[in-house]
Design a protein around this motif. Structure first.
Motif, PDB file in Angstrom:
ATOM      1  N   ILE A  60       0.814  -4.968  -3.135  1.00 53.49           N
ATOM      2  CA  ILE A  60       1.331  -3.711  -2.575  1.00 53.49           C
ATOM      3  C   ILE A  60       0.281  -3.064  -1.681  1.00 53.49           C
ATOM      4  CG2 ILE A  60       2.081  -1.369  -3.157  1.00 53.49           C
ATOM      5  CD1 ILE A  60       3.390  -2.565  -5.676  1.00 53.49           C
ATOM      6  N   LYS A  61      -0.974  -3.063  -2.120  1.00 55.95           N
ATOM      7  CA  LYS A  61      -2.039  -2.437  -1.338  1.00 55.95           C
ATOM      8  C   LYS A  61      -2.291  -3.185  -0.035  1.00 55.95           C
ATOM      9  CE  LYS A  61      -4.488  -0.350  -5.204  1.00 55.95           C
ATOM     10  NZ  LYS A  61      -4.207   1.020  -4.927  1.00 55.95           N
ATOM     11  N   ALA A  62      -1.962  -4.469   0.025  1.00 53.79           N
ATOM     12  CA  ALA A  62      -2.184  -5.266   1.222  1.00 53.79           C
ATOM     13  C   ALA A  62      -1.145  -4.988   2.318  1.00 53.79           C
ATOM     14  CB  ALA A  62      -2.171  -6.751   0.872  1.00 53.79           C
ATOM     15  N   LEU A  63      -0.025  -4.359   1.965  1.00 57.10           N
ATOM     16  CA  LEU A  63       1.026  -4.086   2.943  1.00 57.10           C
ATOM     17  C   LEU A  63       0.653  -2.892   3.818  1.00 57.10           C
ATOM     18  CD1 LEU A  63       4.162  -4.369   0.613  1.00 57.10           C
ATOM     19  CD2 LEU A  63       3.300  -6.098   2.177  1.00 57.10           C
ATOM     20  N   ASN A  64       1.126  -2.916   5.080  1.00 53.00           N
ATOM     21  CA  ASN A  64       0.891  -1.755   5.942  1.00 53.00           C
ATOM     22  C   ASN A  64       2.041  -0.768   5.784  1.00 53.00           C
ATOM     23  OD1 ASN A  64       3.038  -2.595   7.573  1.00 53.00           O
ATOM     24  ND2 ASN A  64       1.691  -3.720   8.950  1.00 53.00           N
ATOM     25  N   VAL A  65       1.972   0.354   6.485  1.00 47.10           N
ATOM     26  CA  VAL A  65       2.949   1.438   6.311  1.00 47.10           C
ATOM     27  C   VAL A  65       4.360   0.983   6.660  1.00 47.10           C
ATOM     28  CG1 VAL A  65       3.604   3.748   7.089  1.00 47.10           C
ATOM     29  CG2 VAL A  65       1.203   3.215   6.679  1.00 47.10           C
ATOM     30  N   ALA A  66       4.508   0.250   7.751  1.00 50.86           N
ATOM     31  CA  ALA A  66       5.845  -0.207   8.163  1.00 50.86           C
ATOM     32  C   ALA A  66       6.441  -1.159   7.130  1.00 50.86           C
ATOM     33  CB  ALA A  66       5.767  -0.886   9.523  1.00 50.86           C
TER      34      ALA A  66
END
Length: 64
Positions: A6-12
């Protein structure tokens, strides 16, 4: 989905994932109301996943 993923994902990606997981949770709730699903703990897991995604999204928006 693990917290590190989850932390690796960007805002989009987080925004898109929140929308898809909310829809999946809503469908799971509906299926459970019509006839009991085999494992009702899936509801709890889905709800908590949405909460974790929204928490991380909020943290990234504040950090900007």
């Amino acid at each position: 989905m693990k917290n590190s993923e989850i932390k690796a994902l960007n805002v989009a990606e987080l925004t898109e994932k929140v929308a898809s997981e909310k829809e999946a949770f809503r469908k799971l709730q509906f299926a459970h109301q019509v006839s009991a699903i085999e494992n009702p703990m899936k509801l709890r897991e889905a709800r908590k996943l949405v909460a974790r995604l929204k928490t991380e999204l909020r943290a990234k928006n504040i950090k900007k």
